[in-house]
Design a protein around this motif. Structure first.
Motif, PDB file in Angstrom:
ATOM      1  N   ARG A 145       0.870  -1.177   0.000  1.00  0.00           N
ATOM      2  CA  ARG A 145       0.000   0.000   0.000  1.00  0.00           C
ATOM      3  C   ARG A 145       0.900   1.218   0.000  1.00  0.00           C
ATOM      4  NH1 ARG A 145      -2.665  -1.617   4.514  1.00  0.00           N
ATOM      5  NH2 ARG A 145      -1.592  -0.100   5.782  1.00  0.00           N
ATOM      6  N   GLN A 146       0.570   2.240  -0.787  1.00  0.00           N
ATOM      7  CA  GLN A 146       1.382   3.449  -0.729  1.00  0.00           C
ATOM      8  C   GLN A 146       0.502   4.676  -0.836  1.00  0.00           C
ATOM      9  OE1 GLN A 146       1.850   5.757  -3.321  1.00  0.00           O
ATOM     10  NE2 GLN A 146       0.551   4.586  -4.726  1.00  0.00           N
ATOM     11  N   ASP A 147       1.049   5.761  -0.340  1.00  0.00           N
ATOM     12  CA  ASP A 147       0.306   7.002  -0.292  1.00  0.00           C
ATOM     13  C   ASP A 147       1.318   8.125  -0.490  1.00  0.00           C
ATOM     14  OD1 ASP A 147      -1.806   8.593   0.101  1.00  0.00           O
ATOM     15  OD2 ASP A 147      -1.843   8.450   2.300  1.00  0.00           O
ATOM     16  N   LEU A 148       1.092   8.943  -1.520  1.00  0.00           N
ATOM     17  CA  LEU A 148       2.047  10.011  -1.818  1.00  0.00           C
ATOM     18  C   LEU A 148       1.474  11.340  -1.392  1.00  0.00           C
ATOM     19  CD1 LEU A 148       2.923   8.845  -5.381  1.00  0.00           C
ATOM     20  CD2 LEU A 148       4.671   9.504  -3.723  1.00  0.00           C
ATOM     21  N   SER A 149       2.301  12.137  -0.724  1.00  0.00           N
ATOM     22  CA  SER A 149       1.846  13.504  -0.501  1.00  0.00           C
ATOM     23  C   SER A 149       3.026  14.402  -0.175  1.00  0.00           C
ATOM     24  CB  SER A 149       0.791  13.571   0.607  1.00  0.00           C
ATOM     25  OG  SER A 149       1.384  13.322   1.844  1.00  0.00           O
ATOM     26  N   GLU A 150       3.026  15.552  -0.765  1.00  0.00           N
ATOM     27  CA  GLU A 150       4.018  16.584  -0.505  1.00  0.00           C
ATOM     28  C   GLU A 150       5.460  16.084  -0.479  1.00  0.00           C
ATOM     29  OE1 GLU A 150       2.688  18.610   3.011  1.00  0.00           O
ATOM     30  OE2 GLU A 150       0.648  18.588   2.205  1.00  0.00           O
ATOM     31  N   GLY A 151       5.838  15.456  -1.565  1.00  0.00           N
ATOM     32  CA  GLY A 151       7.233  15.044  -1.682  1.00  0.00           C
ATOM     33  C   GLY A 151       7.619  13.868  -0.801  1.00  0.00           C
ATOM     34  N   LYS A 152       6.593  13.207  -0.239  1.00  0.00           N
ATOM     35  CA  LYS A 152       6.896  12.045   0.599  1.00  0.00           C
ATOM     36  C   LYS A 152       6.085  10.852   0.144  1.00  0.00           C
ATOM     37  CE  LYS A 152       8.255  14.205   4.883  1.00  0.00           C
ATOM     38  NZ  LYS A 152       7.727  14.803   6.091  1.00  0.00           N
ATOM     39  N   ILE A 153       6.595   9.675   0.468  1.00  0.00           N
ATOM     40  CA  ILE A 153       5.811   8.479   0.195  1.00  0.00           C
ATOM     41  C   ILE A 153       5.703   7.675   1.484  1.00  0.00           C
ATOM     42  CG2 ILE A 153       7.801   7.125  -0.661  1.00  0.00           C
ATOM     43  CD1 ILE A 153       5.745   5.854  -2.680  1.00  0.00           C
ATOM     44  N   ARG A 154       4.478   7.270   1.781  1.00  0.00           N
ATOM     45  CA  ARG A 154       4.252   6.459   2.972  1.00  0.00           C
ATOM     46  C   ARG A 154       3.793   5.085   2.495  1.00  0.00           C
ATOM     47  NH1 ARG A 154       0.957   8.214   8.350  1.00  0.00           N
ATOM     48  NH2 ARG A 154       2.657   9.725   8.352  1.00  0.00           N
TER      49      ARG A 154
END
Ligand SMILES: Cc1cc2nc3c(=O)[nH]c(=O)nc-3n(C[C@H](O)[C@H](O)[C@H](O)COP(=O)(O)OP(=O)(O)OC[C@H]3O[C@@H](n4cnc5c(N)ncnc54)[C@H](O)[C@@H]3O)c2cc1C
Ligand SMILES: Nc1ncnc2c1ncn2[C@@H]1O[C@H](COP(=O)(O)O)[C@@H](O)[C@H]1O
Lengths: 256, 321
Positions: A145-154
């Protein structure tokens, strides 16, 4: 978002793999070649990210002429551009492969690189993290599972016995694990369009990257030991069969 | 000059994983061929107390990297620590476990050190000074011997493939200072399945396939529990949403090698067989006498798993008294 996907063409998993007469390879006649299943997940994830964040998806494959089929399939699924690096017959080990791919990736300006966590032919589990290391960027393996936001990846990644949720800054590399998504099929219009898209072919000797001499060499291959013919346990009722099985496991096989 | 062997261990919450002892034992075997000292590396936070345990498997020297930054066992920081331990001991061979953490470390180390790597090996030997590892390829459909040239030769060994052999070593413990660079990697959350036996480490695996007919795996779970084993699943059972992906056994799932593998309602597709082929004893329970799994098992029972599996559990319970 500029996304690169690393893709290898491998024998389909349903293939019967037999050792070639001589040397350390497999018989390749009759084998159906497909995109490594983990790389299909990588393409799908890249396309989904592009769908949300915009940008482009570029697929890279280091492989012989035949690998064009895999790249075409990726284009038909929706990738924007495809690059094939021709090894010119040179046999590379995992690190050599990673060096060449990292060299080409450095020529672009990618925010995210997506690879499979392993290629189901050599099962090296190596190229993804090695590319990240050579590029000096962080990586997260076996992502479900991944989630991208503001230059970051979780990302949620599987580990033995659980899941870790990790976050890191882009640019980064992730490798895929089953469960991440369901890869789409190429649509008919997609296939038609892909036929017209050019494939950027680069030859190894002109890339400017020295893959180095292979340090890992396959010197022999053999089929794994075969299980000898099994025994069907007979009996009147389930309970009789179960009793006979447990007796056999205890007295013959000595496993319980 | 590079010499000796460095065995990189792995611990979780202050307890060694079994693979650590297998890694040290593999290191011992290599040391017997090429000579040199066997050093074990222990990384973590607050782990000094357990470090000596690896001496029981032949480690002559134990380097302990005890650092707050290694607490969570993240591959990023562990790779940095491992690289420093390698630099310090300058080994000819590095042995590490091919666990999810170990694989990350091994792949990164190989790139960082320009060193040869053989991943997920089931055997390793030294032939005329050359390290040769045996590793399954194509999901276990073939076994390959690979030679490693260059130092350090990194060999990542598959859990349960090589035995941990107790043998006394001097086991001198040495604390090593580790410098961890800033990292953008942060741990947000850790979700561990407590009390669950890890598939790849289990002695017994009981797998349910599409024949389970639904997400009620009670009969399979009860049998696994009776045998202190783990529950596995075929890809079909996973695709149906009956079991998590982490339970999948096969070419695109986990490769397992238990002493006893019991496949219930599994047909025996080539991708499934690849993941269980190195199990010592295989039992198949399937209602279709023509199921391909019957040609790849040691003992087969033709019957409805919902009758047979509880009956097997009952028999084992009887044995246990
Ligand atoms: C790229 C790719 C990768 C794959 N990777 C994997 C992998 O890693 N692992 C994997 O397992 N598969 C994998 N597969 C899928 C594989 O090809 C098979 O589809 C799958 O293994 C079948 O699962 P199954 O045996 O549970 O189901 P089925 O083949 O449907 O078999 C079910 C069996 O249950 C029996 N049965 C039904 N009811 C009962 C009952 N009441 N009692 C007893 N027996 C019963 C039936 O007789 C049948 O034999 C992969 C496929 C692809 C294309
Ligand atoms: N020759 C190649 N060309 C492009 N990508 C590759 C190649 N080999 C490996 N990869 C990528 O690296 C991943 C892991 O491969 P491996 O380390 O060989 O198991 C694959 O899933 C691909 O994403």
């Amino acid at each position: 978002m500029e996304i690169a996907v690393l893709l290898k063409q491998v024998p389909a998993t349903e293939s019967l793999i037999e050792v070639a007469e001589k040397g350390a390879g497999i018989k390749t006649d009759g084998i159906k070649w497909v995109i490594n299943p983990y790389d299909e997940l990588a393409i799908e994830e890249a396309l989904q990210i592009r769908g949300e964040a915009g940008g482009t998806v570029t697929v890279f494959s280091l492989g012989p002429e035949k690998a064009v089929e895999a790249l075409r399939t990726a284009l038909a699924m929706g990738a924007d551009t495809a690059v094939r690096i021709d090894p010119e017959g040179k046999v590379l080990d995992g690190l050599g492969t990673a060096r060449v791919l990292a060299g080409e990736l450095k020529k672009g300006d990618f925010d995210l690189i997506v690879a499979g966590h392993r290629a189901v032919d050599d099962d090296n589990f190596q190229v993804g993290p090695a590319v990240a290391e050579l590029m000096g960027i962080p990586h997260i393996s076996m992502v479900i599972r991944q989630d991208l936001s503001e230059g970051k990846i979780r990302c949620a990644r599987t580990i033995d016995g659980g899941i870790l949720v990790l976050e890191t800054a882009l640019p980064a590399l992730i490798t895929t694990q089953r469960g991440l998504n369901e890869p789409r099929y190429a649509s008919l219009p997609g296939i038609m369009k892909a036929k017209k898209k050019p494939i950027d072919t680069r030859v190894l000797s002109e890339t400017g990257t020295d893959p180095g001499e292979p340090m890992v060499e396959t010197i022999a291959m053999r089929p794994p030991p075969q299980r000898k013919e099994g025994r069907i346990i007979e009996g009147e009722r389930a309970a009789d069969k179960a009793a006979a099985l447990v007796k056999a496991l205890r007295e013959e096989a000595k496993v319980i | 000059m590079s010499q000796g062997i460095l065995a990189i261990t792995e611990q979780v919450d202050g307890a060694f994983k079994n693979i650590s002892f297998e890694v040290v034992s593999a290191g011992k075997k290599i040391a017997e061929s090429i000579g040199g000292q066997l050093t074990a590396a222990v990384m973590g936070s607050g782990i000094a107390a357990i470090a000596e345990q690896v001496a029981e498997y032949g480690a002559q020297r134990i380097m302990v990297a005890d650092h707050e930054g290694l607490k969570d066992g993240l591959s990023d920081t562990c790779t940095q620590a491992a690289a420093q331990l390698v630099a310090r001991s300058n080994p000819a061979v590095v042995v590490i476990g091919a666990t999810s953490l170990g694989k990350d470390i091994a792949a990164r180390l190989s790139a960082r050190l320009s060193a040869p790597l053989a991943m997920d090996c089931v055997d390793v030997r030294v032939d005329a000074g050359q390290v040769i590892a045996t590793r399954p390829m194509y999901g276990g459909k073939v076994l390959a011997d690979v030679s490693l040239s260059g130092t350090p030769a990194i060999v990542a060994i598959r859990p349960r493939a090589m035995e941990a052999v107790a043998t006394p070593g001097a086991g001198e413990v040495e604390k090593v200072d580790i410098d961890l660079a800033d990292t953008t990697m942060s741990l947000i959350e850790k979700q561990m399945e407590t009390g669950k036996i890890e598939l790849t480490e289990a002695d017994v695996v009981v797998t349910g396939g599409r024949g389970m007919g639904g997400d009620n795996f009670a009969v399979v779970e009860t049998l696994a529990k009776t045998l202190d084993g783990a529950v596995g699943a075929s890809r079909s059972a996973v695709d149906e949403g009956w079991r998590p992906v982490s339970d999948q056994v096969g070419q695109t799932g986990k490769v397992v090698a238990p002493n006893l593998y019991i496949a219930c309602g599994v047909s025996g597709a080539i991708q499934h067989l690849a993941g269980m082929a190195s199990s010592r004893v295989v039992v198949a329970i399937n209602k279709d006498p023509e199921a391909p799994i019957f040609s790849k098992c040691d003992f087969g029972i033709v019957g409805d798993l919902f009758d047979v599996v509880p009956a097997v559990t009952a028999e084992i319970e009887k044995l246990k008294g």
